[in-house]
Design a protein around this motif. Sequence first.
Motif, mmCIF file in Angstrom:
data_model
loop_
_atom_site.group_PDB
_atom_site.id
_atom_site.type_symbol
_atom_site.label_atom_id
_atom_site.label_comp_id
_atom_site.label_asym_id
_atom_site.label_seq_id
_atom_site.Cartn_x
_atom_site.Cartn_y
_atom_site.Cartn_z
ATOM 1 N N GLU A 55 -45.814 -77.924 -24.328
ATOM 2 C CA GLU A 55 -46.370 -78.766 -23.289
ATOM 3 C C GLU A 55 -47.220 -79.867 -23.910
ATOM 4 O O GLU A 55 -47.528 -79.837 -25.107
ATOM 5 N N HIS A 95 -40.404 -81.743 -25.140
ATOM 6 C CA HIS A 95 -40.847 -80.783 -24.125
ATOM 7 C C HIS A 95 -39.711 -80.469 -23.160
ATOM 8 O O HIS A 95 -39.855 -79.618 -22.279
ATOM 9 N N LEU A 115 -41.685 -73.764 -19.682
ATOM 10 C CA LEU A 115 -40.804 -74.863 -20.098
ATOM 11 C C LEU A 115 -39.383 -74.632 -19.592
ATOM 12 O O LEU A 115 -38.708 -75.572 -19.150
#
Length: 243
Positions: A39, A197, A238
């Motif tokens: 992140e 990400h 994620l």
Amino acid sequence: MSEPLLSVRDLRKDYGRRQAVAGVSLEVGRGETVAVVGESGSGKSTLGRCVVRLSRPTSGSVRFDGVELAGLSARRLRPLRSRFQLVFQDPSSSLNPRWSVRRLIGEPLRVQGREGDVAGLMAEVGLDAALAGRLPHQLSGGQRQRVGIARALALSPELLVLDEPVTALDVSVQAQIVNLLLRLQEERGLGYLFISHDLSVVGALAHRVVVMSEGRVVESGPAGRVLSRPEHPCTRRLVDAVP
């Protein structure tokens, strides 16, 4: 067993009391893509900058093809720099707005005093020869990123550190750049340290995945296993964020 192209051991980068990177270790082999994911604020971009020595690590080891980079002086590092290159998230920030595409791609060759085929590099990354005289603002985002990749390839590197290279692009252009990176890796045998990400992109490219959170590695392993059976809460967040 042959030595990996890139070996990072217990790397730390401190900014005052803040540890941006806190004891990270990883390896990248020739022709392999290792994705570093996390992140915002996880330390992944700082790690990439330390690997290519745009930022000096506080401690730890960065070995490229068996040569320790972490403590090298700028003079001793200079001849090695052509062998590893950084591709930025926003090519506009790294392209001189007053230079043509031809000059931007050819500049690394000029600095190193080498001969090179700029037209060939343009063709290799899918840029039309008619764009050679254009300035960055006259190009699309995808074309600018292709210029950045061509410039990174000019000195025939063995490792590319790609810092969120498709984040600023729309989905269709992302797919084109991912396919370009896959082809270049197959043709040139490049190693990639791919910082992102976005696990949808990572899944298309990576052989292995390293997950960072608050400067530390919290999970790592083969891409298929990490993406299909995430173990750490950060990895699960994620994965859940993928459309």
